[in-house]
Scaffold this motif. Structure first.
Motif, PDB file in Angstrom:
ATOM      1  N   LEU A 182     -13.212  -1.836 -13.429  1.00  0.00           N
ATOM      2  CA  LEU A 182     -12.451  -2.911 -12.819  1.00  0.00           C
ATOM      3  C   LEU A 182     -10.910  -2.393 -13.385  1.00  0.00           C
ATOM      4  CD1 LEU A 182     -14.637  -5.105 -10.626  1.00  0.00           C
ATOM      5  CD2 LEU A 182     -14.364  -2.911 -10.447  1.00  0.00           C
ATOM      6  N   GLY A 183     -10.860  -2.503 -14.924  1.00  0.00           N
ATOM      7  CA  GLY A 183      -9.699  -2.431 -15.237  1.00  0.00           C
ATOM      8  C   GLY A 183      -8.928  -3.921 -14.917  1.00  0.00           C
ATOM      9  N   THR A 240      -6.245 -17.180 -23.268  1.00  0.00           N
ATOM     10  CA  THR A 240      -6.167 -17.311 -21.603  1.00  0.00           C
ATOM     11  C   THR A 240      -7.227 -17.570 -21.261  1.00  0.00           C
ATOM     12  OG1 THR A 240      -3.748 -17.338 -22.337  1.00  0.00           O
ATOM     13  CG2 THR A 240      -4.317 -17.851 -19.714  1.00  0.00           C
ATOM     14  N   THR A 241      -7.649 -16.130 -20.453  1.00  0.00           N
ATOM     15  CA  THR A 241      -8.741 -15.770 -19.438  1.00  0.00           C
ATOM     16  C   THR A 241      -9.998 -16.766 -20.385  1.00  0.00           C
ATOM     17  OG1 THR A 241      -7.657 -13.603 -19.836  1.00  0.00           O
ATOM     18  CG2 THR A 241     -10.331 -14.374 -19.293  1.00  0.00           C
ATOM     19  N   LEU A 278      -9.801  -4.881 -20.733  1.00  0.00           N
ATOM     20  CA  LEU A 278      -9.349  -5.123 -19.389  1.00  0.00           C
ATOM     21  C   LEU A 278      -7.561  -5.116 -19.225  1.00  0.00           C
ATOM     22  CD1 LEU A 278     -11.374  -8.493 -18.254  1.00  0.00           C
ATOM     23  CD2 LEU A 278     -11.090  -5.774 -18.082  1.00  0.00           C
ATOM     24  N   GLY A 279      -7.063  -4.401 -20.427  1.00  0.00           N
ATOM     25  CA  GLY A 279      -6.072  -4.456 -20.548  1.00  0.00           C
ATOM     26  C   GLY A 279      -4.883  -6.163 -21.405  1.00  0.00           C
ATOM     27  N   GLN A 280      -5.512  -6.891 -21.878  1.00  0.00           N
ATOM     28  CA  GLN A 280      -5.163  -8.109 -22.001  1.00  0.00           C
ATOM     29  C   GLN A 280      -4.685  -7.853 -23.940  1.00  0.00           C
ATOM     30  OE1 GLN A 280      -7.470 -11.095 -20.686  1.00  0.00           O
ATOM     31  NE2 GLN A 280      -6.933 -10.375 -18.985  1.00  0.00           N
ATOM     32  N   ASN A 281      -3.707  -8.622 -24.275  1.00  0.00           N
ATOM     33  CA  ASN A 281      -3.630  -8.392 -25.265  1.00  0.00           C
ATOM     34  C   ASN A 281      -4.624  -9.741 -26.099  1.00  0.00           C
ATOM     35  OD1 ASN A 281      -1.841 -10.975 -24.520  1.00  0.00           O
ATOM     36  ND2 ASN A 281      -0.291  -9.788 -24.233  1.00  0.00           N
ATOM     37  N   GLU A 282      -3.898 -10.340 -27.317  1.00  0.00           N
ATOM     38  CA  GLU A 282      -4.800 -11.565 -27.510  1.00  0.00           C
ATOM     39  C   GLU A 282      -4.678 -12.530 -27.031  1.00  0.00           C
ATOM     40  OE1 GLU A 282      -3.134  -9.414 -29.847  1.00  0.00           O
ATOM     41  OE2 GLU A 282      -4.336  -8.385 -31.722  1.00  0.00           O
TER      42      GLU A 282
END
Length: 220
Positions: free
Chosen positions: A143-144, A110-111, A101-105
């Motif tokens: 869905l990226g 936070t998600t 999903l293109g997130q960093n740690e």
């Protein structure tokens, strides 16, 4: 006496962590120091260790992340563990968020907090929300960067409709391809007795919650 017992507990937890994960003593000790902060909200040494082990085994970038990122993940996972979220589901959620999903740690942590907050807002157990997110990884990965919001929308839809998130995904993913969309739309239209379902519109709508809403509207 209490200080001595705590020191022994920390030593044993560190040794157990090394044994379970194969990491160095230095790495294990850097994880264990998070106990000082997590104990402020009731976290135990065992919970900190379990969270770190879950991340070590299920989040492939854990050992390569910065110490600050690792500390943040361990503290977040331990805090969510107090709400019933398992260390395994938390770690799997971090893996999905960072790899698909293109997130960093930090964003991934936070998600996980946002999902727990949403779960409590709509009356769902945070543990179930985390487990559903971990299980839905392959579907929402398609869905990226829109995957997190799509999952949130789907969770709300599932709560309102009284259908499991996994079941909703199984229904909506049949419209991913033209062949599948045409087949399913044909069946629905035959059951409804008219041309109420548009296969192309359903295939174009990639958000599972949006797709389900379109099917529901057609039935209504």
């Amino acid at each position: 006496k209490a200080i001595g017992e705590l020191a022994l507990e920390i030593f044993n937890a560190s040794a157990e962590f090394q044994k379970a994960t194969g990491t160095s003593a230095e790495f294990a000790n850097s994880i264990m120091k998070n106990y000082e902060e997590t104990r402020q909200f009731g976290g135990t040494m065992q919970e900190v260790s379990a969270t770190a082990q879950g991340l070590q085994t299920s989040f492939t970038d854990f050992t390569m992340a910065s110490e600050a990122s690792r500390d943040s993940l361990v503290k977040t996972g331990t805090a969510l563990g107090k709400l019933g979220v398992s260390a395994q589901d938390f770690a799997q959620g971090i893996q999905i968020a960072t790899k698909a999903l293109g997130q960093n740690e930090i964003q991934a942590a936070t998600t996980q907090r946002e999902l727990a907050a949403l779960a409590m807002d709509i009356g769902v157990a945070p543990s179930k929300m985390a487990a559903d997110f971990a299980a839905a990884g392959p579907q929402i990965a398609k869905l990226g960067r829109n995957g997190v919001q799509a999952f949130k929308d789907l969770s709300v839809t599932a709560k309102i409709a009284g259908i499991e998130v996994g079941r909703l995904l199984a229904i909506t993913e049949k419209f991913d391809t033209f062949e599948g969309a045409a087949n399913q739309a044909g069946k629905l239209n035959a059951a409804l007795g008219g041309n109420f379902v548009n296969a192309m519109e359903l295939m174009t709508a990639t958000n599972p919650a949006e797709r389900f809403g379109m099917i529901r509207d057609s039935v209504l």
